[in-house]
Design an enzyme around this catalytic site. Structure first.
Site, mmCIF file in Angstrom:
data_model
loop_
_atom_site.group_PDB
_atom_site.id
_atom_site.type_symbol
_atom_site.label_atom_id
_atom_site.label_comp_id
_atom_site.label_asym_id
_atom_site.label_seq_id
_atom_site.Cartn_x
_atom_site.Cartn_y
_atom_site.Cartn_z
ATOM 1 C CE LYS A 1 60.614 106.338 54.334
ATOM 2 N NZ LYS A 1 59.241 106.030 53.978
ATOM 3 N N GLY B 1 60.373 111.244 47.229
ATOM 4 C CA GLY B 1 60.900 110.053 47.876
ATOM 5 C C GLY B 1 60.424 109.982 49.314
ATOM 6 C CB CYS B 2 62.162 108.906 52.381
ATOM 7 S SG CYS B 2 61.941 108.851 54.158
ATOM 8 C CG PHE B 3 56.590 110.696 54.259
ATOM 9 C CD1 PHE B 3 57.283 109.881 55.137
ATOM 10 C CD2 PHE B 3 55.256 110.383 54.004
ATOM 11 C CE1 PHE B 3 56.685 108.796 55.760
ATOM 12 C CE2 PHE B 3 54.638 109.299 54.626
ATOM 13 C CZ PHE B 3 55.365 108.507 55.512
ATOM 14 C CD1 TRP B 4 59.429 109.658 57.828
ATOM 15 C CD2 TRP B 4 61.171 108.261 57.939
ATOM 16 N NE1 TRP B 4 58.972 108.453 58.295
ATOM 17 C CE2 TRP B 4 60.006 107.576 58.374
ATOM 18 C CE3 TRP B 4 62.389 107.579 57.925
ATOM 19 C CZ2 TRP B 4 60.042 106.237 58.788
ATOM 20 C CZ3 TRP B 4 62.429 106.249 58.330
ATOM 21 C CH2 TRP B 4 61.262 105.592 58.761
#
Length: 214
Positions: free
Chosen positions: A2, A45-48
């Protein structure tokens, strides 16, 4: 990994414009799975970010961060970040079909990211950040294809939708520290200036379309 792709001046501009009010981040529900609970799998995209998008919807009990779409049977965050495993950051969504439909989940998926970005989302670049919808049967595939066709016909995007539509094969949960990451690390610069603002924009833009938890 990230990262925030900003110059120093751009970072301080974002910091000045960042969220200063407390934000109620949605987390998994502690209850047991419903007898008829279903599972859906998405990469955006970002899994967060994906985790809180889906956990904010009424009818979703949990969204687990992990990896899918590749061939490595023992993925971990460091390996996936190299882009050599074929996996994308993914969430496994556990939901009650009596409260939210698969079609609504698919609509929320497309509404919460840019499906025209190839091998990236926002500041995150690499095949591990590509967008994918995984289907488990022909009915789910039709729902996905119909949504892609609807969005294409609407001319909402100038570019072509490049989201992959793939049959579900396997899902590998990410390390424990990635689960509920935004709730547990609100001070992280990426969370504060990318994840939370993106989620708030999604909620604001779709306040009349989806049933959000309070």
């Amino acid at each position: 990994m990230k990262k925030i792709l900003f110059t120093v001046s751009a970072f301080f501009l974002l910091a000045a414009c960042g969220n200063t009010q407390p934000v109620n981040i949605p987390v998994k529900e502690s209850g047991k799975p419903a007898p008829n609970e279903a599972v859906a799998t998405f990469a955006e995209g970002c899994f967060w970010h994906a985790e809180i998008v889906f956990q904010s919807l009424v009818g979703v009990r949990d969204a687990i961060s992990g990896y899918a779409g590749g061939t490595d049977k023992h993925p971990d965050y460091e390996k996936v970040c190299t882009g050599t495993t074929g996996h994308a950051e993914t969430v496994q969504v556990y939901y009650d079909p009596a409260k939210i439909s698969y079609a609504t989940l698919v609509a929320a998926f497309f509404a919460s990211m840019d499906p025209t970005e190839l091998n990236r989302q926002g500041p995150d670049e690499g095949t591990q950040y590509r967008s994918i919808v995984f289907y488990r049967n022909d009915q789910e595939k039709k729902i996905i294809d119909d949504e892609v066709a609807r969005l294409t016909a609407s001319k909402k995007y100038a570019g072509k939708i490049v989201t992959q539509v793939l049959p579900y094969n396997s899902f590998y949960p990410a390390e424990d520290y990635h689960q509920e990451y935004i709730k547990n690390h609100p001070e992280n610069p990426y969370v504060e200036h990318v994840s939370i603002p993106d989620w708030l924009r999604f909620k604001q833009a779709n306040s009349g379309k989806f049933n959000f938890k309070s």
